[in-house]
Design a protein around this motif. Structure first.
Motif, PDB file in Angstrom:
ATOM      1  N   ARG A 111     -31.061  23.975 -19.421  1.00 17.44           N
ATOM      2  CA  ARG A 111     -31.144  22.686 -18.730  1.00 17.44           C
ATOM      3  C   ARG A 111     -29.886  21.851 -18.943  1.00 17.44           C
ATOM      4  O   ARG A 111     -29.272  21.358 -17.993  1.00 17.44           O
ATOM      5  CB  ARG A 111     -32.359  21.903 -19.230  1.00 17.44           C
ATOM      6  N   ASN A 112     -29.506  21.683 -20.192  1.00 16.75           N
ATOM      7  CA  ASN A 112     -28.368  20.832 -20.512  1.00 16.75           C
ATOM      8  C   ASN A 112     -27.042  21.453 -20.081  1.00 16.75           C
ATOM      9  O   ASN A 112     -26.134  20.754 -19.611  1.00 16.75           O
ATOM     10  CB  ASN A 112     -28.351  20.529 -22.006  1.00 16.75           C
ATOM     11  N   GLY A 163     -31.823  16.358  -9.226  1.00 17.19           N
ATOM     12  CA  GLY A 163     -32.848  15.437  -8.729  1.00 17.19           C
ATOM     13  C   GLY A 163     -34.099  15.418  -9.568  1.00 17.19           C
ATOM     14  O   GLY A 163     -35.179  15.061  -9.101  1.00 17.19           O
ATOM     15  N   GLY A 164     -33.954  15.819 -10.826  1.00 15.46           N
ATOM     16  CA  GLY A 164     -35.108  15.831 -11.727  1.00 15.46           C
ATOM     17  C   GLY A 164     -35.919  17.103 -11.664  1.00 15.46           C
ATOM     18  O   GLY A 164     -36.885  17.268 -12.423  1.00 15.46           O
ATOM     19  N   ALA A 165     -35.575  18.055 -10.786  1.00  8.57           N
ATOM     20  CA  ALA A 165     -36.309  19.316 -10.692  1.00  8.57           C
ATOM     21  C   ALA A 165     -36.097  20.149 -11.953  1.00  8.57           C
ATOM     22  O   ALA A 165     -35.047  20.087 -12.593  1.00  8.57           O
ATOM     23  CB  ALA A 165     -35.853  20.094  -9.453  1.00  8.57           C
ATOM     24  N   GLU A 166     -37.099  20.937 -12.296  1.00  7.19           N
ATOM     25  CA  GLU A 166     -37.057  21.763 -13.505  1.00  7.19           C
ATOM     26  C   GLU A 166     -37.265  23.233 -13.140  1.00  7.19           C
ATOM     27  O   GLU A 166     -37.948  23.554 -12.163  1.00  7.19           O
ATOM     28  CB  GLU A 166     -38.137  21.329 -14.490  1.00  7.19           C
ATOM     29  N   PRO A 205     -38.311  27.133 -14.975  1.00  4.69           N
ATOM     30  CA  PRO A 205     -38.891  27.707 -16.206  1.00  4.69           C
ATOM     31  C   PRO A 205     -37.853  28.179 -17.219  1.00  4.69           C
ATOM     32  O   PRO A 205     -38.121  28.198 -18.424  1.00  4.69           O
ATOM     33  CB  PRO A 205     -39.723  28.882 -15.678  1.00  4.69           C
ATOM     34  N   PHE A 206     -36.657  28.572 -16.757  1.00  4.78           N
ATOM     35  CA  PHE A 206     -35.620  29.044 -17.679  1.00  4.78           C
ATOM     36  C   PHE A 206     -34.916  27.900 -18.406  1.00  4.78           C
ATOM     37  O   PHE A 206     -34.115  28.145 -19.308  1.00  4.78           O
ATOM     38  CB  PHE A 206     -34.565  29.861 -16.923  1.00  4.78           C
ATOM     39  N   PHE A 207     -35.180  26.654 -18.010  1.00  2.00           N
ATOM     40  CA  PHE A 207     -34.441  25.525 -18.580  1.00  2.00           C
ATOM     41  C   PHE A 207     -34.620  25.385 -20.088  1.00  2.00           C
ATOM     42  O   PHE A 207     -33.776  24.806 -20.763  1.00  2.00           O
ATOM     43  CB  PHE A 207     -34.855  24.218 -17.893  1.00  2.00           C
ATOM     44  N   THR A 208     -35.718  25.913 -20.632  1.00  2.70           N
ATOM     45  CA  THR A 208     -35.953  25.790 -22.072  1.00  2.70           C
ATOM     46  C   THR A 208     -35.410  26.996 -22.850  1.00  2.70           C
ATOM     47  O   THR A 208     -35.571  27.076 -24.060  1.00  2.70           O
ATOM     48  CB  THR A 208     -37.451  25.636 -22.363  1.00  2.70           C
ATOM     49  N   ARG A 209     -34.751  27.915 -22.149  1.00  6.79           N
ATOM     50  CA  ARG A 209     -34.144  29.064 -22.820  1.00  6.79           C
ATOM     51  C   ARG A 209     -32.653  28.819 -23.034  1.00  6.79           C
ATOM     52  O   ARG A 209     -32.084  27.858 -22.528  1.00  6.79           O
ATOM     53  CB  ARG A 209     -34.336  30.333 -21.985  1.00  6.79           C
ATOM     54  N   ALA A 264     -28.811  26.989  -6.110  1.00 12.33           N
ATOM     55  CA  ALA A 264     -28.350  26.822  -4.731  1.00 12.33           C
ATOM     56  C   ALA A 264     -29.305  25.965  -3.921  1.00 12.33           C
ATOM     57  O   ALA A 264     -28.870  25.179  -3.057  1.00 12.33           O
ATOM     58  CB  ALA A 264     -28.198  28.192  -4.067  1.00 12.33           C
ATOM     59  N   ALA A 265     -30.596  26.091  -4.204  1.00 10.03           N
ATOM     60  CA  ALA A 265     -31.590  25.349  -3.433  1.00 10.03           C
ATOM     61  C   ALA A 265     -31.795  23.922  -3.936  1.00 10.03           C
ATOM     62  O   ALA A 265     -32.291  23.071  -3.192  1.00 10.03           O
ATOM     63  CB  ALA A 265     -32.919  26.093  -3.479  1.00 10.03           C
ATOM     64  N   ASN A 266     -31.394  23.647  -5.177  1.00 16.00           N
ATOM     65  CA  ASN A 266     -31.737  22.360  -5.787  1.00 16.00           C
ATOM     66  C   ASN A 266     -30.565  21.464  -6.191  1.00 16.00           C
ATOM     67  O   ASN A 266     -30.776  20.311  -6.543  1.00 16.00           O
ATOM     68  CB  ASN A 266     -32.615  22.593  -7.022  1.00 16.00           C
ATOM     69  N   ARG A 267     -29.339  22.010  -6.164  1.00 15.42           N
ATOM     70  CA  ARG A 267     -28.234  21.144  -6.555  1.00 15.42           C
ATOM     71  C   ARG A 267     -27.975  20.091  -5.481  1.00 15.42           C
ATOM     72  O   ARG A 267     -28.190  20.326  -4.296  1.00 15.42           O
ATOM     73  CB  ARG A 267     -26.972  21.963  -6.819  1.00 15.42           C
TER      74      ARG A 267
END
Length: 278
Positions: free
Chosen positions: A236-237, A247-250, A252-256, A274-277
């Motif tokens: 995530r970071n 845009g605040g979307a998360e 599942p891999f963000f915590t890895r 690509a879909a969320n940036r």
């Protein structure tokens, strides 16, 4: 000229063990380079009959590996050597090799112009540019079905390691996306002049069946580099630093962390980015 002085600035450590040189040479497939390098794994069975294929030795030095390559009738051996002293030595000792010895920096060569039909790579790669050699291989992956190289052991381990290892990194993911990688054998410091301070290893890369990744490949490379650029942080970071907050979307891999993701995971993550940036 009886010998070449090893130059630290060029990362030169000359292999002196003929048995190791022979093993490296025998590790390379022969025959023609497949028109589609992505089919090379199936088409490059060792000992296959057919026309000789081009192989480029990167950093020929005093020809300890070159001499074995020149004996192979299933290969047409070319050389890339930046050291003028080594070039002069090779001209004197291997005159038949002179027409195919290219004096210059391999990293600056236009491989598509020189080898439009493809080539294999081999060499006792200079330690100080080994990673750059592999990045150039990636840039020309449609031309290069196979590479056999001796490099620092720690770099070889990093390239061949699976996800979950501390050594797994950017080169691991990018190379494993397009190549099957084998760690062949470890080489002692004592078989070089001058001896390096670390052990070496020989690895073999053979182009896998992946023609294209199921994602934007340029973005895939950016995502992998961003993830490992801050490898101690969660995905995530690391990605937010490179692409914004999505845009605040998360995902599942963000915590890895980056070293926990496989090539397939990075493909999926790339498509999500690509879909969320923004």
């Amino acid at each position: 000229m009886t010998e070449v002085r090893a130059k630290k600035a060029l990362g030169q450590h000359f292999l002196v063990d003929l048995n190791i040189a022979r093993k490296i040479c025998e590790s390379l497939s022969g025959g023609p380079v497949p028109a589609d390098a992505a089919t090379a794994a199936a088409a490059s069975d060792r000992g296959a009959a057919g026309a000789a294929g081009d192989v480029l030795e990167v950093g020929c030095g005093m020809g300890v590996l070159t001499q074995f390559l020149l004996r192979r009738e299933d290969l047409v051996t070319w050389g890339a050597e930046i050291d003028s002293e080594s070039v002069a030595y090779l001209h004197a000792h291997y005159p038949e090799f002179t027409p195919r010895l290219i004096e210059g920096d391999f990293l600056k060569m236009d491989l598509r112009e020189r080898f439009p039909h493809g080539l294999r790579l081999i060499g006792n790669f200079p330690y100080n540019i080994s990673s750059q050699i592999f990045f150039k291989l990636l840039e020309n992956r449609d031309l290069i079905p196979e590479c056999v190289g001796m490099i620092q052991r720690e770099v070889a381990v990093r390239i061949a390691e699976p996800p979950g290892s501390r050594e797994y990194g950017i080169l691991s993911v990018l190379l494993q996306a397009w190549y099957d990688i084998e760690y062949l054998f470890t080489v002692s410091e004592t078989v070089f002049a001058p001896p390096p301070k670390v052990k070496s290893a020989v690895i073999r890369l053979r182009r896998n069946a992946t023609r294209q990744l199921d994602c934007d490949e340029a973005l895939f490379i950016r995502v992998v580099k961003a993830a490992f650029g801050q490898r101690r942080k969660m995905i995530r970071n690391a990605l937010r630093a490179a692409f914004g907050d999505f845009g605040g979307a998360e995902h599942p891999f963000f915590t890895r962390r980056a070293e926990q993701l496989s090539v397939g995971d990075f493909v999926a993550l790339t498509n999500w980015v690509a879909a969320n940036r923004s």
